[in-house]
Design a protein around this motif. Structure first.
Motif, mmCIF file in Angstrom:
data_model
loop_
_atom_site.group_PDB
_atom_site.id
_atom_site.type_symbol
_atom_site.label_atom_id
_atom_site.label_comp_id
_atom_site.label_asym_id
_atom_site.label_seq_id
_atom_site.Cartn_x
_atom_site.Cartn_y
_atom_site.Cartn_z
ATOM 1 N N ALA A 41 32.930 65.681 -26.110
ATOM 2 C CA ALA A 41 33.759 66.689 -25.453
ATOM 3 C C ALA A 41 34.793 67.263 -26.409
ATOM 4 O O ALA A 41 34.995 68.484 -26.475
ATOM 5 C CB ALA A 41 34.454 66.085 -24.228
ATOM 6 N N MET A 42 35.449 66.383 -27.170
ATOM 7 C CA MET A 42 36.493 66.850 -28.076
ATOM 8 C C MET A 42 35.913 67.689 -29.207
ATOM 9 O O MET A 42 36.544 68.643 -29.679
ATOM 10 C CB MET A 42 37.287 65.663 -28.615
ATOM 11 C CG MET A 42 37.981 64.825 -27.530
ATOM 12 S SD MET A 42 38.942 65.807 -26.344
ATOM 13 C CE MET A 42 40.322 66.295 -27.377
ATOM 14 N N TRP A 43 34.711 67.348 -29.647
ATOM 15 C CA TRP A 43 34.043 68.183 -30.644
ATOM 16 C C TRP A 43 33.762 69.570 -30.080
ATOM 17 O O TRP A 43 33.924 70.578 -30.769
ATOM 18 C CB TRP A 43 32.740 67.527 -31.091
ATOM 19 C CG TRP A 43 32.912 66.407 -32.075
ATOM 20 C CD1 TRP A 43 34.055 66.015 -32.694
ATOM 21 C CD2 TRP A 43 31.877 65.552 -32.572
ATOM 22 N NE1 TRP A 43 33.798 64.947 -33.528
ATOM 23 C CE2 TRP A 43 32.473 64.651 -33.479
ATOM 24 C CE3 TRP A 43 30.510 65.438 -32.319
ATOM 25 C CZ2 TRP A 43 31.747 63.658 -34.150
ATOM 26 C CZ3 TRP A 43 29.774 64.462 -32.982
ATOM 27 C CH2 TRP A 43 30.396 63.586 -33.893
ATOM 28 N N LYS A 44 33.314 69.631 -28.840
ATOM 29 C CA LYS A 44 33.021 70.929 -28.221
ATOM 30 C C LYS A 44 34.299 71.755 -28.048
ATOM 31 O O LYS A 44 34.266 72.987 -28.107
ATOM 32 C CB LYS A 44 32.331 70.738 -26.869
ATOM 33 C CG LYS A 44 30.867 70.339 -26.963
ATOM 34 C CD LYS A 44 30.236 70.216 -25.589
ATOM 35 C CE LYS A 44 28.763 69.803 -25.690
ATOM 36 N NZ LYS A 44 27.937 70.917 -26.227
ATOM 37 N N LEU A 45 35.430 71.088 -27.841
ATOM 38 C CA LEU A 45 36.697 71.802 -27.751
ATOM 39 C C LEU A 45 37.145 72.308 -29.121
ATOM 40 O O LEU A 45 37.623 73.437 -29.262
ATOM 41 C CB LEU A 45 37.779 70.897 -27.155
ATOM 42 C CG LEU A 45 37.612 70.533 -25.678
ATOM 43 C CD1 LEU A 45 38.611 69.446 -25.286
ATOM 44 C CD2 LEU A 45 37.802 71.758 -24.792
ATOM 45 N N ARG A 52 31.813 75.466 -30.226
ATOM 46 C CA ARG A 52 32.770 75.363 -29.128
ATOM 47 C C ARG A 52 32.085 75.725 -27.815
ATOM 48 O O ARG A 52 31.331 76.694 -27.712
ATOM 49 C CB ARG A 52 33.963 76.291 -29.371
ATOM 50 C CG ARG A 52 34.970 76.308 -28.208
ATOM 51 C CD ARG A 52 36.251 76.998 -28.604
ATOM 52 N NE ARG A 52 36.969 76.194 -29.586
ATOM 53 C CZ ARG A 52 37.927 76.666 -30.375
ATOM 54 N NH1 ARG A 52 38.258 77.939 -30.316
ATOM 55 N NH2 ARG A 52 38.535 75.871 -31.238
ATOM 56 N N ASP A 53 32.372 74.928 -26.791
ATOM 57 C CA ASP A 53 31.780 75.124 -25.472
ATOM 58 C C ASP A 53 32.755 74.525 -24.462
ATOM 59 O O ASP A 53 32.697 73.330 -24.163
ATOM 60 C CB ASP A 53 30.405 74.442 -25.392
ATOM 61 C CG ASP A 53 29.772 74.529 -24.012
ATOM 62 O OD1 ASP A 53 30.339 75.205 -23.122
ATOM 63 O OD2 ASP A 53 28.715 73.893 -23.810
ATOM 64 N N LEU A 54 33.662 75.336 -23.948
ATOM 65 C CA LEU A 54 34.697 74.825 -23.063
ATOM 66 C C LEU A 54 34.137 74.277 -21.744
ATOM 67 O O LEU A 54 34.492 73.171 -21.338
ATOM 68 C CB LEU A 54 35.751 75.900 -22.796
ATOM 69 C CG LEU A 54 36.512 76.437 -24.017
ATOM 70 C CD1 LEU A 54 37.606 77.404 -23.567
ATOM 71 C CD2 LEU A 54 37.097 75.318 -24.849
ATOM 72 N N PRO A 55 33.258 75.018 -21.046
ATOM 73 C CA PRO A 55 32.696 74.441 -19.817
ATOM 74 C C PRO A 55 31.914 73.153 -20.094
ATOM 75 O O PRO A 55 31.981 72.198 -19.318
ATOM 76 C CB PRO A 55 31.785 75.557 -19.281
ATOM 77 C CG PRO A 55 32.350 76.811 -19.863
ATOM 78 C CD PRO A 55 32.832 76.426 -21.223
ATOM 79 N N GLY A 56 31.153 73.151 -21.210
ATOM 80 C CA GLY A 56 30.415 71.942 -21.556
ATOM 81 C C GLY A 56 31.342 70.777 -21.837
ATOM 82 O O GLY A 56 31.062 69.620 -21.453
ATOM 83 N N ALA A 57 32.452 71.042 -22.505
ATOM 84 C CA ALA A 57 33.435 69.996 -22.777
ATOM 85 C C ALA A 57 34.023 69.457 -21.485
ATOM 86 O O ALA A 57 34.211 68.236 -21.336
ATOM 87 C CB ALA A 57 34.537 70.540 -23.678
ATOM 88 N N ARG A 58 34.312 70.350 -20.556
ATOM 89 C CA ARG A 58 34.865 69.907 -19.267
ATOM 90 C C ARG A 58 33.897 68.976 -18.549
ATOM 91 O O ARG A 58 34.297 67.965 -17.964
ATOM 92 C CB ARG A 58 35.189 71.136 -18.407
ATOM 93 C CG ARG A 58 36.376 71.963 -18.879
ATOM 94 C CD ARG A 58 37.698 71.271 -18.576
ATOM 95 N NE ARG A 58 37.883 71.085 -17.150
ATOM 96 C CZ ARG A 58 38.436 72.013 -16.351
ATOM 97 N NH1 ARG A 58 38.869 73.159 -16.852
ATOM 98 N NH2 ARG A 58 38.580 71.775 -15.066
ATOM 99 N N ALA A 59 32.606 69.305 -18.577
ATOM 100 C CA ALA A 59 31.609 68.462 -17.914
ATOM 101 C C ALA A 59 31.538 67.082 -18.572
ATOM 102 O O ALA A 59 31.430 66.049 -17.887
ATOM 103 C CB ALA A 59 30.250 69.142 -17.952
ATOM 104 N N GLY A 83 43.606 75.929 -17.146
ATOM 105 C CA GLY A 83 42.481 76.843 -16.968
ATOM 106 C C GLY A 83 41.583 76.996 -18.170
ATOM 107 O O GLY A 83 41.001 78.059 -18.368
ATOM 108 N N SER A 84 41.435 75.945 -18.959
ATOM 109 C CA SER A 84 40.524 75.992 -20.111
ATOM 110 C C SER A 84 39.118 75.607 -19.661
ATOM 111 O O SER A 84 38.883 74.498 -19.197
ATOM 112 C CB SER A 84 40.992 75.012 -21.197
ATOM 113 O OG SER A 84 42.243 75.383 -21.725
ATOM 114 N N GLY A 85 38.182 76.538 -19.770
ATOM 115 C CA GLY A 85 36.797 76.259 -19.409
ATOM 116 C C GLY A 85 36.473 76.410 -17.946
ATOM 117 O O GLY A 85 35.317 76.282 -17.544
#
Length: 335
Positions: A41-45, A52-59, A83-85
């Motif tokens: 998740a932190m890598w995706k952020l 970078r993939d904010l929705p993916g990181a949130r999941a 409101g990130s992602g």
């Protein structure tokens, strides 16, 4: 004993084997390894070493949290509120905080601080402090005790481990060199580190400055040791499509000598007092940069000065979408 996949991935990255590190974390994430899910998740952020993939990181943070990773829950709380992602959801963020506060010391401290604030359902202040005009040309407004002592300490603590000497890029070489204008240490409390306390304070700053909290840049924290200063400067940016229209300075401590904020044009000097704030516009009514806003942080002569700065843009601003990247903030969280 089975080797920790996160530790192994870190080693692979240090050795320059990014692809192998990513494959290892992806495999461990697929098997439900909580720490690997968090690292993924932190890598995706951060946007490195994967996109970078904010929705993916949130999941991934949600999955890591349900597997018992409290650090993932803390980051999820921050992103849920800002409101990130996904759309911002203050009540949802509060519910997540409540879910771990009874058995997580840091979360319990955040909850206790929030309970001492009077907030609206979306995290804003129920009552807006009154500002007093103390200067003309530029117009400077003064707000006594905008932050409490506890809140000031929370801001300083949130940034303490990120503080580094202020640097600028050498125009000839591109290398980082000490900033000749700002000689303080500085840090930015980016979106993954925005506790609900920080976000409630950002919303308070927005309310008192008559702006929307989404217009603010990430809260910056400056530390001035004896001899350090911020020489005369203007906060507005020379070339941008989303100008810094307003500045809010919050003094996080007192008990030091020197360090006053000095406005050059009208010879206005503001002596710092813990929790107090000043507000001033950086542009004229037509949107052009106002040169009368030139100001300085005078040298500290004894003790240490802590200051928080919130630069407010003309329109909503996000570090995720602009040239300013949150990668350093995310990197500091996972290192």
């Amino acid at each position: 004993m089975t080797e920790d996949p996160v530790a192994r991935a870190d080693q692979l990255l240090r050795e320059g084997h990014a692809r192998e590190a990513v494959d290892l974390i992806l495999e461990a994430s697929a098997s439900g390894h909580a720490d690997a899910l968090f690292r993924n998740a932190m890598w995706k952020l951060a946007g490195e070493p994967i996109a970078r993939d904010l929705p993916g990181a949130r999941a991934l943070l949600r999955r890591a949290s349900t597997q018992g990773n409290a650090d993932a829950t803390l980051v999820e709380i921050a992103l849920t509120a800002n409101g990130s992602g996904a759309p911002n959801d203050w009540p949802g963020a509060l519910a997540l905080l409540e879910s771990i506060a009874d058995h997580h010391t840091v979360a319990a401290e955040h909850r206790a601080l929030l309970r001492r604030m009077t907030l609206t359902i979306d995290g804003g202040p129920a009552h807006i402090p009154t500002a007093e005009k103390i200067g003309k040309h530029p117009c400077v407004q003064y707000i006594p005790r905008l932050f409490t002592q506890e809140e000031c300490l929370h801001v300083a603590y949130s940034a303490a481990d990120l503080l580094e000497p202020a640097m600028v890029a050498d125009p000839r070489t591109g290398a980082s060199i000490p900033n000749a204008v700002r000689t303080s240490d500085s840090a930015v409390i980016g979106p993954t580190r925005e506790t609900l306390v920080i976000q409630a304070l950002n919303r308070r700053v927005a309310a008192v400055s008559n702006t929307d909290w989404r217009q603010g840049e990430a809260l910056s924290v400056l530390r001035y040791r004896p001899g350090q200063q911020f020489r005369p400067h203007i906060d507005a940016l020379p070339a941008t499509r989303n100008q810094r229209i307003r500045t809010v300075l919050i003094y996080l401590n007192d008990g030091f000598s020197g360090g006053a904020t000095y406005f050059v044009h009208n010879a206005l000097r503001v002596t710092p007092r813990m929790g107090d704030a000043i507000i001033f516009d950086n542009v004229r009514a037509d949107g052009s940069i106002d040169p009368t806003t030139r100001h300085a942080g005078e040298p500290v002569t004894n003790g240490v000065k802590w200051l928080a700065t919130r630069w407010i843009r003309a329109r909503p601003f996000s570090v995720w979408n602009g040239p300013e990247s949150a990668a350093d903030d995310v990197r500091s969280t996972i290192s």
